[in-house]
Write a protein that holds these residues in place. Structure first.
Motif, PDB file in Angstrom:
ATOM      1  N   GLY A 247      32.173  31.835  42.806  1.00  0.00           N
ATOM      2  CA  GLY A 247      32.918  33.071  42.967  1.00  0.00           C
ATOM      3  C   GLY A 247      33.477  33.206  44.371  1.00  0.00           C
ATOM      4  N   PHE A 248      32.694  32.811  45.365  1.00  0.00           N
ATOM      5  CA  PHE A 248      33.152  32.892  46.755  1.00  0.00           C
ATOM      6  C   PHE A 248      34.328  31.950  46.993  1.00  0.00           C
ATOM      7  N   TRP A 249      34.196  30.683  46.576  1.00  0.00           N
ATOM      8  CA  TRP A 249      35.259  29.707  46.821  1.00  0.00           C
ATOM      9  C   TRP A 249      36.503  30.003  45.999  1.00  0.00           C
ATOM     10  N   LEU A 250      36.384  30.776  44.941  1.00  0.00           N
ATOM     11  CA  LEU A 250      37.545  31.232  44.175  1.00  0.00           C
ATOM     12  C   LEU A 250      38.216  32.412  44.864  1.00  0.00           C
ATOM     13  N   ALA A 251      37.422  33.398  45.265  1.00  0.00           N
ATOM     14  CA  ALA A 251      37.990  34.616  45.854  1.00  0.00           C
ATOM     15  C   ALA A 251      38.631  34.352  47.204  1.00  0.00           C
ATOM     16  N   LEU A 252      38.138  33.357  47.954  1.00  0.00           N
ATOM     17  CA  LEU A 252      38.619  33.107  49.307  1.00  0.00           C
ATOM     18  C   LEU A 252      40.125  32.825  49.355  1.00  0.00           C
ATOM     19  N   PRO A 253      40.657  31.823  48.658  1.00  0.00           N
ATOM     20  CA  PRO A 253      42.106  31.578  48.747  1.00  0.00           C
ATOM     21  C   PRO A 253      42.934  32.677  48.101  1.00  0.00           C
ATOM     22  N   LEU A 254      42.411  33.317  47.059  1.00  0.00           N
ATOM     23  CA  LEU A 254      43.160  34.404  46.429  1.00  0.00           C
ATOM     24  C   LEU A 254      43.297  35.591  47.379  1.00  0.00           C
ATOM     25  N   ALA A 255      42.201  35.918  48.067  1.00  0.00           N
ATOM     26  CA  ALA A 255      42.258  37.019  49.026  1.00  0.00           C
ATOM     27  C   ALA A 255      43.199  36.694  50.175  1.00  0.00           C
ATOM     28  N   MET A 256      43.197  35.450  50.626  1.00  0.00           N
ATOM     29  CA  MET A 256      44.115  35.054  51.691  1.00  0.00           C
ATOM     30  C   MET A 256      45.560  35.168  51.233  1.00  0.00           C
ATOM     31  N   ALA A 257      45.819  34.833  49.979  1.00  0.00           N
ATOM     32  CA  ALA A 257      47.192  34.892  49.467  1.00  0.00           C
ATOM     33  C   ALA A 257      47.717  36.323  49.411  1.00  0.00           C
ATOM     34  N   VAL A 258      46.852  37.286  49.138  1.00  0.00           N
ATOM     35  CA  VAL A 258      47.327  38.667  49.004  1.00  0.00           C
ATOM     36  C   VAL A 258      47.176  39.465  50.294  1.00  0.00           C
ATOM     37  N   THR A 259      46.669  38.833  51.356  1.00  0.00           N
ATOM     38  CA  THR A 259      46.539  39.557  52.623  1.00  0.00           C
ATOM     39  C   THR A 259      47.335  38.929  53.759  1.00  0.00           C
ATOM     40  N   LEU A 260      47.556  37.628  53.715  1.00  0.00           N
ATOM     41  CA  LEU A 260      48.167  36.946  54.847  1.00  0.00           C
ATOM     42  C   LEU A 260      49.631  36.591  54.649  1.00  0.00           C
ATOM     43  N   VAL A 261      50.100  36.514  53.419  1.00  0.00           N
ATOM     44  CA  VAL A 261      51.482  36.092  53.165  1.00  0.00           C
ATOM     45  C   VAL A 261      52.406  37.299  53.287  1.00  0.00           C
ATOM     46  N   PRO A 262      53.341  37.285  54.223  1.00  0.00           N
ATOM     47  CA  PRO A 262      54.266  38.422  54.369  1.00  0.00           C
ATOM     48  C   PRO A 262      55.057  38.664  53.091  1.00  0.00           C
ATOM     49  N   GLY A 263      55.191  39.921  52.761  1.00  0.00           N
ATOM     50  CA  GLY A 263      55.913  40.287  51.551  1.00  0.00           C
ATOM     51  C   GLY A 263      55.107  40.186  50.288  1.00  0.00           C
ATOM     52  N   ARG A 264      53.884  39.679  50.378  1.00  0.00           N
ATOM     53  CA  ARG A 264      53.032  39.512  49.195  1.00  0.00           C
ATOM     54  C   ARG A 264      51.742  40.296  49.326  1.00  0.00           C
ATOM     55  N   ARG A 265      51.628  41.147  50.308  1.00  0.00           N
ATOM     56  CA  ARG A 265      50.370  41.819  50.580  1.00  0.00           C
ATOM     57  C   ARG A 265      50.088  42.908  49.557  1.00  0.00           C
ATOM     58  N   ARG A 266      48.874  42.879  49.053  1.00  0.00           N
ATOM     59  CA  ARG A 266      48.463  43.827  48.025  1.00  0.00           C
ATOM     60  C   ARG A 266      47.067  44.338  48.375  1.00  0.00           C
ATOM     61  N   PRO A 267      46.944  45.475  49.061  1.00  0.00           N
ATOM     62  CA  PRO A 267      45.624  45.938  49.504  1.00  0.00           C
ATOM     63  C   PRO A 267      44.682  46.283  48.352  1.00  0.00           C
ATOM     64  N   ARG A 268      45.212  46.874  47.286  1.00  0.00           N
ATOM     65  CA  ARG A 268      44.333  47.211  46.161  1.00  0.00           C
ATOM     66  C   ARG A 268      43.817  45.950  45.477  1.00  0.00           C
ATOM     67  N   LEU A 269      44.676  44.959  45.393  1.00  0.00           N
ATOM     68  CA  LEU A 269      44.244  43.695  44.797  1.00  0.00           C
ATOM     69  C   LEU A 269      43.194  43.024  45.679  1.00  0.00           C
ATOM     70  N   CYS A 270      43.375  43.099  46.985  1.00  0.00           N
ATOM     71  CA  CYS A 270      42.370  42.563  47.915  1.00  0.00           C
ATOM     72  C   CYS A 270      41.025  43.249  47.691  1.00  0.00           C
ATOM     73  N   ALA A 271      41.056  44.567  47.565  1.00  0.00           N
ATOM     74  CA  ALA A 271      39.811  45.310  47.342  1.00  0.00           C
ATOM     75  C   ALA A 271      39.188  44.945  46.000  1.00  0.00           C
ATOM     76  N   ALA A 272      40.021  44.712  44.970  1.00  0.00           N
ATOM     77  CA  ALA A 272      39.500  44.348  43.648  1.00  0.00           C
ATOM     78  C   ALA A 272      38.817  42.989  43.686  1.00  0.00           C
ATOM     79  N   LEU A 273      39.414  42.038  44.419  1.00  0.00           N
ATOM     80  CA  LEU A 273      38.805  40.711  44.525  1.00  0.00           C
ATOM     81  C   LEU A 273      37.456  40.787  45.236  1.00  0.00           C
ATOM     82  N   ALA A 274      37.425  41.547  46.347  1.00  0.00           N
ATOM     83  CA  ALA A 274      36.162  41.693  47.081  1.00  0.00           C
ATOM     84  C   ALA A 274      35.121  42.430  46.242  1.00  0.00           C
TER      85      ALA A 274
END
Length: 510
Positions: A191-218
């Motif tokens: 679960g950790f190794w899955l959530a890690l790249p997904l969370a990075m994708a929705v927090t670090l990529v400009p124009g793709r940031r999704r705070p609610r999705l980040c919170a859902a993954l965590a």
């Protein structure tokens, strides 16, 4: 604690890829799932028994015996999954059928998440490629967590892709969080190794940031790990202590390059520990060696079609789930990489569809025939290895059942205790509880085992040449049925009221 970034303006969801009919896609995906279930039911289920790990998981919720000792690395997700069937029947066949049908339905559900972001040929191709691998087919009806981690990872990544390509609505947010929670419930580390790249994708990529999705993954990761964490404080003295014990049982987590071990294991070894065997069938790993090249080709092909980010995220997430098993664990098992295979099937399908399309448009029948033959050869190899793995599994579990039957004949019947070599699965087949005085599953002292033998029938299993453990005292060895390979060849029946005070000392063979 790091917080998720502020939201960017909501983007309009992209239109479905041209030429794709959702109803037609669902029909094709259903066909893949039905064929996946049919192969399991025809080749894997008939005559199969429960393996060592399966007896641990199933015994927690029902089955044939009392709960086996649950060691530190294990999580209870698969026990929860099999509980409805195990609570109703001890039939292994019924459990296998239940899991085969459930895994096929879950495959259909995970693939369906991608219907809005991938064209039909790519999505169906990815599903067929993953479903056609021998580890996928072998573990479809198995009471093991790895395939469910793979399907959860596929679904979670699909929900995130849908969210970053359009508006991250409540469906995508809840779907991603739930899928991560499922994976973490099965295997917290996965679960950790899955959530890690997904969370990075929705927090670090400009124009793709999704705070609610980040919170859902965590939140999904935390929810899935909650039972394992609670048990850590209840039975292991805290989370750090359980993590430390888990690492010890797994041989010590650290820098261990196990790539070559996984190559050798693809010949049909369900566990390669230690993996000091020769590379018996190099042909079974050709597809594995080609996998990185095909994935890179798929990313490039998807980029030309406007789906480069989708293929890139699937690849990055798949590689992330493979990292601990390729570089941190010192042994190999093909099932460990199932989440990576499920996600890498997306870019590989992109590339294969690209090659078929180019060959067809250029009117190159030789190229089409070559691609078709290559895929047919790949499938033939997978089914051949599957057949070998099934035969070995049947032989091993039949040996467990034979030893358990002999123990029952000797008077070791429920309620009873089995200790020693291969005690965990043999105890399950005999209807006994397993108790070990040493090793990873140590749960009782030799003195306590002898005291227990005065109340219930107790057997201690050993192999040829093994020094009898202290618990056996002066008990005499009784030969066991041959055919279990390196498994137990004799048992010591400890004296007790059920066997009589002199039975263990005077029992003769035959």
């Amino acid at each position: 604690m790091r917080t998720c970034p502020p939201p960017d303006p909501v983007q309009k969801a992209p239109a479905a890829p041209p030429g794709r009919r959702p109803s037609g896609t669902l029909l094709w995906l259903t066909a893949v799932a039905v064929l996946f279930a049919a192969v399991q039911l025809a080749y894997v289920v008939p005559g199969s028994g429960l393996s060592w790990d399966e007896t641990v998981y199933v015994s927690q919720v029902g089955g044939n015996a009392p709960p086996a000792y649950f060691s530190a690395p294990r999580a209870r997700g698969i026990s929860y999954l099999v509980a409805p069937a195990a609570a109703l029947t001890a039939s292994t066949t019924a459990l296998r059928i239940y899991l085969a049908l459930l895994s096929a339905a879950a495959l259909l559900g995970a693939l369906s998440v991608w219907r809005k972001v991938l064209p039909t040929p790519v999505l169906v191709g990815a599903g067929a490629l993953f479903a056609g691998l021998w580890p996928t087919l072998f573990y479809g009806p198995a009471a093991m967590p790895n395939l469910w981690c793979a399907l959860g990872a596929l679904a979670a990544t699909g929900w995130v892709v849908r969210a970053v390509r359009g508006a991250a609505g409540p469906v995508e947010t809840a779907g991603a969080g739930t899928a991560v929670a499922l994976v973490a419930l099965m295997r917290p580390a996965d679960g950790f190794w899955l959530a890690l790249p997904l969370a990075m994708a929705v927090t670090l990529v400009p124009g793709r940031r999704r705070p609610r999705l980040c919170a859902a993954l965590a939140g999904g990761l935390a929810a899935g790990c909650a039972p394992w964490t609670a048990e850590a404080f209840a039975h292991y003295g805290g989370l750090a202590a359980r993590l430390h014990r888990s690492g010890e049982i797994q041989g010590g987590l650290g820098w261990n390059v196990a790539v070559d071990d996984h190559l050798r294991a693809l010949a049909g070894r369900t566990l390669c520990r230690p993996c000091d065997v020769g590379w018996e069938s190099p042909g079974t790993a050709v597809w594995w060696v080609a996998l990185p090249l095909l994935a890179v080709g798929g990313i490039l092909a998807a980029r030309r079609a406007g789906r480069g980010a989708t293929a890139l995220l699937a690849t990055a997430t798949g590689l992330s789930t493979a990292v601990p098993y390729l570089f941190l664990v010192e042994y190999a098992a093909p099932r460990f990489l199932l989440p990576a295979y499920a996600l890498l099937a997306v870019p590989v399908a992109e590339y294969l569809v690209h090659l078929f399309t180019r060959a067809r448009r250029a009117r190159r029948p030789v190229g089409l025939a070559a691609l078709t033959l290559a895929l047919a050869a790949h499938l033939t190899v997978q089914l051949s290895v599957l057949s070998h793995a099934v035969r070995v599994s049947h032989s091993t579990t039949s040996g467990f059942a034979a030893v358990a039957g002999e123990l029952n004949r000797l008077g070791v019947r429920p309620p009873c205790v089995v200790s020693g070599d291969h005690a965990v699965p043999i105890a399950y087949y005999a209807g006994c509880v397993s108790r070990q005085t040493g090793g990873h599953d140590a749960s009782i002292t030799p003195e306590a085992l002898r005291a227990l033998a005065r109340r219930v029938p107790t057997a201690v299993l050993t192999t040829d040449g093994e020094v009898p453990p202290p618990a056996v005292g002066g008990a005499r060895a009784v030969p066991l049925p041959a055919g279990l390979g390196a498994g137990p060849h004799r048992t010591y029946l400890l004296p007790g009221p059920a066997l009589g005070p002199t039975v263990a000392a005077g029992r003769k063979s035959g």
